[in-house]
Design an enzyme around this catalytic site. Sequence first.
Site, PDB file in Angstrom:
ATOM      1  N   ASN A 116       0.838  -1.198   0.000  1.00 41.05           N
ATOM      2  CA  ASN A 116       0.000   0.000   0.000  1.00 41.05           C
ATOM      3  C   ASN A 116       0.873   1.248   0.000  1.00 41.05           C
ATOM      4  O   ASN A 116       1.955   1.267   0.573  1.00 41.05           O
ATOM      5  CB  ASN A 116      -0.960  -0.013   1.198  1.00 41.05           C
ATOM      6  CG  ASN A 116      -0.409   0.744   2.391  1.00 41.05           C
ATOM      7  OD1 ASN A 116      -0.517   1.961   2.479  1.00 41.05           O
ATOM      8  ND2 ASN A 116       0.204   0.011   3.324  1.00 41.05           N
ATOM      9  N   PHE A 120      -1.846   8.046   4.344  1.00 41.41           N
ATOM     10  CA  PHE A 120      -2.652   8.620   5.429  1.00 41.41           C
ATOM     11  C   PHE A 120      -3.884   9.346   4.900  1.00 41.41           C
ATOM     12  O   PHE A 120      -4.196  10.476   5.307  1.00 41.41           O
ATOM     13  CB  PHE A 120      -1.829   9.584   6.291  1.00 41.41           C
ATOM     14  CG  PHE A 120      -0.731   8.969   7.109  1.00 41.41           C
ATOM     15  CD1 PHE A 120      -0.631   7.598   7.284  1.00 41.41           C
ATOM     16  CD2 PHE A 120       0.208   9.783   7.727  1.00 41.41           C
ATOM     17  CE1 PHE A 120       0.391   7.039   8.052  1.00 41.41           C
ATOM     18  CE2 PHE A 120       1.234   9.244   8.496  1.00 41.41           C
ATOM     19  CZ  PHE A 120       1.328   7.872   8.648  1.00 41.41           C
ATOM     20  N   SER A 181       5.461   4.983   8.887  1.00 37.55           N
ATOM     21  CA  SER A 181       4.894   4.700   7.574  1.00 37.55           C
ATOM     22  C   SER A 181       5.869   5.139   6.487  1.00 37.55           C
ATOM     23  O   SER A 181       6.444   6.228   6.566  1.00 37.55           O
ATOM     24  CB  SER A 181       3.568   5.431   7.383  1.00 37.55           C
ATOM     25  OG  SER A 181       3.149   5.347   6.029  1.00 37.55           O
ATOM     26  N   ASN A 183       4.977   5.976   3.522  1.00 38.17           N
ATOM     27  CA  ASN A 183       4.209   6.625   2.466  1.00 38.17           C
ATOM     28  C   ASN A 183       3.998   8.125   2.646  1.00 38.17           C
ATOM     29  O   ASN A 183       3.304   8.752   1.860  1.00 38.17           O
ATOM     30  CB  ASN A 183       2.847   5.922   2.325  1.00 38.17           C
ATOM     31  CG  ASN A 183       3.016   4.464   1.946  1.00 38.17           C
ATOM     32  OD1 ASN A 183       3.829   4.133   1.085  1.00 38.17           O
ATOM     33  ND2 ASN A 183       2.268   3.586   2.599  1.00 38.17           N
ATOM     34  N   THR A 184       4.569   8.701   3.700  1.00 38.76           N
ATOM     35  CA  THR A 184       4.595  10.151   3.876  1.00 38.76           C
ATOM     36  C   THR A 184       6.053  10.585   3.802  1.00 38.76           C
ATOM     37  O   THR A 184       6.861  10.162   4.634  1.00 38.76           O
ATOM     38  CB  THR A 184       3.986  10.560   5.232  1.00 38.76           C
ATOM     39  OG1 THR A 184       2.594  10.221   5.247  1.00 38.76           O
ATOM     40  CG2 THR A 184       4.124  12.061   5.456  1.00 38.76           C
ATOM     41  N   LYS A 215       5.079   3.601  17.300  1.00 36.89           N
ATOM     42  CA  LYS A 215       5.113   2.509  16.325  1.00 36.89           C
ATOM     43  C   LYS A 215       6.335   2.674  15.440  1.00 36.89           C
ATOM     44  O   LYS A 215       6.555   3.744  14.856  1.00 36.89           O
ATOM     45  CB  LYS A 215       3.839   2.506  15.473  1.00 36.89           C
ATOM     46  CG  LYS A 215       3.727   1.297  14.545  1.00 36.89           C
ATOM     47  CD  LYS A 215       2.345   1.198  13.933  1.00 36.89           C
ATOM     48  CE  LYS A 215       2.189  -0.088  13.112  1.00 36.89           C
ATOM     49  NZ  LYS A 215       0.817  -0.259  12.614  1.00 36.89           N
ATOM     50  N   ASN A 244       5.666  -1.675  11.640  1.00 34.26           N
ATOM     51  CA  ASN A 244       4.890  -1.175  10.519  1.00 34.26           C
ATOM     52  C   ASN A 244       5.256  -1.961   9.258  1.00 34.26           C
ATOM     53  O   ASN A 244       5.942  -2.984   9.329  1.00 34.26           O
ATOM     54  CB  ASN A 244       5.163   0.316  10.330  1.00 34.26           C
ATOM     55  CG  ASN A 244       3.969   1.082   9.798  1.00 34.26           C
ATOM     56  OD1 ASN A 244       3.273   0.611   8.903  1.00 34.26           O
ATOM     57  ND2 ASN A 244       3.726   2.265  10.329  1.00 34.26           N
TER      58      ASN A 244
END
Length: 353
Positions: A116, A120, A181, A183-184, A215, A244
């Site tokens: 993915n 967010f 994450s 993805n940021t 996390k 994560n």
Amino acid sequence: MYRFVFTQVLSRFDAEDIHHLTVRALHLLAVLPIAKRVLHRRLAPRDEALRVRAFGVHFPGPFGLAAGFDKNAEAFEALAALGFSHVEVGTITARPQPGNPRPRLFRLVGNRAIINRMGFNNAGARAAAARLRRPRGLPAVVGVNIGKTKVVPEERAAEDYMASAKELAPLADYLVVNVSSPNTPGLRNLQAVELLRPLLESVKSVAGRTPLLVKIAPDLADEDVDAVADLAVELGLSGIIATNTTIGRPGVVSDEAGGLSGRPLKARSLEVLRRLHARVGDRLTLVSVGGVEDLDDVWERILAGATLVQGYTGMIYEGPLWASRIHRGLSRRLRRHGYRSISEAVGAADRVT
């Protein structure tokens, strides 16, 4: 039955479309009080031996749903009715944001994995807070996972996280700072201790009595895992969630960018858990997530030192009764091994001589 439906029907449609359809169906279930209560009576863990007390919160069992599924706190009651002991909503940012362009969610069925790069996508802290304030029709332990708004520069990250914490901490059973994450852009830089310390201190200052966890990513070097663990103990955090998604591609052939979850993450996630447990013992609550597929995985994580275990990708491949089956299996396994409670089993692998 579910596996047949998944293989023959669900897997033929866009993964994100199916996800949104599922969340809408669960939201509908959440507003049907009789159906919700019937499911909860049949599927939620009720064995007293499964009850867990972690950072002052009582959980009916050790196995919960990881952040990423219920991004806007729309379906947590329905998910609790399906047998999850707790539901971690989010990741939620201070401001609403659409996330990354689609397509951004991909199944790797042969690997029992998902990639993915959602970014967010959520309606923001204020919208989530409004949902969390609503009266609940059944007991549900709800954690809230918060992240950085994409447009906020790194030097103002603490301010952004504090804004979310002010809105959401009073409504959460526990609060999670997500700095892991992939993805940021730039988010994982915040895992460096010199940046993470002021961030966590700032969030802790507004979280009040709400337990605060951090996390971390599976891609941290071992010495950085140790450094974050030491920092969490020093600051008096309640726990660490490990791990994560990964930017690595262990055993996977894919050109898609984003975070990989599911079976390929299993080995590294377990390795990080064992390292954390060796480092902090029982000074922190450890929550293990990543590559958890079945009862054996949950049991292994508990023996390795996890007080709580979470899954997400496994539900995509195993279906809505997944959590209930795992909790029933845990009840049987506790008795087979002579444990009176889950708490007795936590970290037991280290006590075997």
